[in-house]
Scaffold this active site. Structure first.
Site, PDB file in Angstrom:
ATOM      1  N   ARG A  63       0.796  -1.318   0.326  1.00 22.57           N
ATOM      2  CA  ARG A  63       0.323   0.219   0.106  1.00 22.57           C
ATOM      3  C   ARG A  63       0.788   1.276  -0.136  1.00 22.57           C
ATOM      4  O   ARG A  63       0.260   2.266  -0.588  1.00 22.57           O
ATOM      5  CB  ARG A  63      -1.142  -0.167   1.305  1.00 22.57           C
ATOM      6  N   ASP A 189      -5.391  23.381  -8.637  1.00 24.67           N
ATOM      7  CA  ASP A 189      -5.552  22.391  -9.473  1.00 24.67           C
ATOM      8  C   ASP A 189      -4.927  22.931 -10.606  1.00 24.67           C
ATOM      9  O   ASP A 189      -5.235  23.844 -11.622  1.00 24.67           O
ATOM     10  CB  ASP A 189      -7.068  22.220  -9.996  1.00 24.67           C
TER      11      ASP A 189
END
Length: 396
Positions: A63, A189
Site C-alpha cells: 500500500r 488544480d
C-alpha cells in the site's frame, strides 16, 4: 524525498531523467513493474525498523508502493521546484478530495473559485458539507481582493487556473500572498498547465494538484491524480493519503511514467496546434468568442502572459446565433473530434459545456453556446477541415 543537492535541469530533461535511479532501474532504461502486496523482511528486527521509516524508497507493504510508484512520484516532485514530495492517487478527483481533507476540519470554511471543475464543486457542496466544512465561491478574477473574503473560519482556498470550462486565468501569486498573510492554505488544480508551464510552488502555492490522467499519462488509458507539496504540508498530505488507503497500481504508474517522458514534445505540439486552430476560429462568422488564455480577449490573459511559459491544448469557443440543437448538430458532424469527457490525450475531443449551471458567486453572461475543444496530436490542418465541415451543419 528529493535530494535538494541535485543539479537543476531544464524541465524537458527532468521529464526524461526524473525518478530513474539506478537502484530501481538496474541495467534497463525504465523502472520495471513491481507487482507486490507483501514485502518481506530479513528478520523481526528489520520488520520493526520498517515502522520507523515512512518514506518512498523503503519497503514496508504494498500500500506504500514499490519502485514503480516511487519513481513516478519522485519524477513529478523534481519537476516542481521547492517540493518535498508527491503522493499518487487513483484519479484527479481523489487527489483533490484527499488534499482538501488533509487541511480541513469540521467547522472550517474553504473558498473555491467560481470556475471550479464540477466534481470539485460537488465534493465541496456535498461531502465537505456533511463533515461540517462550509464552501463559499469567489470571482476567479478577484486577485488580491480575495482577502476581503476571509473570515476567521477560512482555512483553505482551492484555485483552478485557468478554469477548465471558461479559462479565466487567476492572479495566483496575489491570491497566495494574501492567503499567506492570513494563514490560509492554498491548493491549486494545475492540470491545464502542469508544472512545465506553471511551477505552482514557485508562485506561492502550498499544494499543487494535477489530474495526471491528462497530460502526464497523455494516452487516454490511465486514471491518476498527483499532489505535490513542500515540507510544511508533506507529512500531513502523506499521512492522510495513507490513512485513506490511497494507492495506484504499479502498472498504471509505469504507463504514467512512460507518458511523462514525452511530455515536452507533446505539450509543445498541443500548444502549437491549439493556437493555430484558436486563431482560425476567431475569424469564423459563426464564432462569437474564443476563450484561450494565450489570446488577448481571454479574461486574465495579461496574467497568463506574465506568469506562464506556455499554453496547452484545451480551450473553449462560443457559437453565436444558434441554440443547443444547432450546437449538437455541429458537434455531431465532426469526424476527427470525439465526443467525451477528459482531455490531454493524443485524440481531439469536442464537448458542449454550459458554465452558467455551475456559477454561484458570478454570473456567466457570455452570449452563445460554448464548445470545449481538446486539441490532440492530429495534424491541425485536418482538424481545421473537420471543424469547417461541422460549421456546414450549424444552424441548418
Amino acid at each position: 524525498m528529493v535530494d535538494s543537492k541535485r543539479p537543476s535541469k531544464h524541465p524537458a530533461t527532468q521529464a526524461v531523467t526524473g525518478g530513474r535511479r539506478k537502484i530501481w532501474t538496474k541495467a534497463v532504461v525504465n523502472p520495471p513493474v513491481w507487482r507486490a502486496s507483501t514485502h518481506l523482511y530479513n528478520n523481526v528486527a528489520d520488520l520493526r525498523e520498517g515502522l520507523n521509516s515512512n518514506e518512498d524508497g523503503n519497503f514496508f507493504y504494498g500500500r506504500r508502493g514499490s519502485p514503480t510508484q516511487w519513481s513516478l512520484a519522485e519524477a513529478l516532485t523534481e519537476m516542481e521546484p521547492g517540493a518535498a514530495g508527491t503522493m499518487l492517487y487513483p484519479s484527479g478527483v481523489a487527489a483533490i478530495a484527499c488534499a482538501m481533507l488533509a487541511v480541513l476540519n469540521p467547522g472550517d470554511e474553504v473558498l473555491l473559485t467560481d470556475s471550479s471543475y464540477d466534481p470539485s464543486r460537488s465534493y465541496a457542496d456535498a461531502f465537505l458539507k456533511r463533515m461540517g466544512v462550509t464552501a463559499r465561491y469567489y470571482d476567479p478574477l478577484i486577485g488580491a481582493d480575495i482577502s476581503n473574503q476571509f473570515t476567521d473560519k477560512t482555512k483553505a482556498i482551492l484555485l483552478e487556473s485557468p478554469g477548465s470550462l471558461t479559462f479565466e486565468v487567476q492572479d495566483v501569486p496575489a491570491i497566495c500572498s494574501a492567503a499567506k498573510t492570513a494563514g490560509v492554505t492554498t491548493l491549486l488544480d494545475n492540470t491545464w498547465a502542469t508544472s512545465r508551464f506553471f511551477p505552482a510552488l514557485h508562485y506561492g502555492v502550498d499544494i499543487s494538484i494535477i489530474a495526471a490522467t491528462k497530460y502526464i499519462v497523455g494516452h487516454s488509458d490511465v486514471m491518476m491524480g498527483a499532489v505535490t507539496t513542500h515540507k510544511k504540508y508533506w507529512t500531513k498530505i502523506r499521512r492522510t493519503a495513507q490513512q485513506l488507503g490511497q494507492i495506484v497500481s504499479p502498472d498504471d504508474a509505469y504507463l504514467a511514467a512512460r507518458g511523462l517522458r514525452t511530455l515536452e514534445v507533446r505539450l509543445k505540439q498541443h500548444e502549437a496546434s491549439a493556437l493555430q486552430i484558436a486563431h482560425w476560429l476567431k475569424d469564423r462568422p459563426e464564432v462569437g468568442a474564443v476563450l484561450h488564455p494565450a489570446l488577448p480577449d481571454c479574461p486574465g490573459h495579461e496574467i497568463w502572459k506574465r506568469d506562464y511559459s506556455g499554453s496547452s491544448g484545451l480551450f473553449s469557443f462560443a457559437l453565436k446565433d444558434g441554440d443547443d440543437r444547432s450546437r449538437a448538430d455541429f458537434i455531431d458532424a465532426l469526424e476527427l473530434f470525439g465526443i467525451g469527457y477528459s482531455w490531454g490525450g493524443f485524440e481531439s475531443l469536442a464537448l458542449p459545456v454550459d458554465p452558467e449551471k455551475h456559477r454561484t458567486a458570478t454570473k456567466w453572461s457570455m452570449d452563445g453556446n460554448l464548445v470545449r475543444l481538446n486539441i490532440g496530436l492530429e495534424h491541425p490542418d485536418d482538424l481545421i477541415a473537420d471543424l469547417a465541415k461541422g460549421f456546414e451543419h450549424y444552424n441548418k
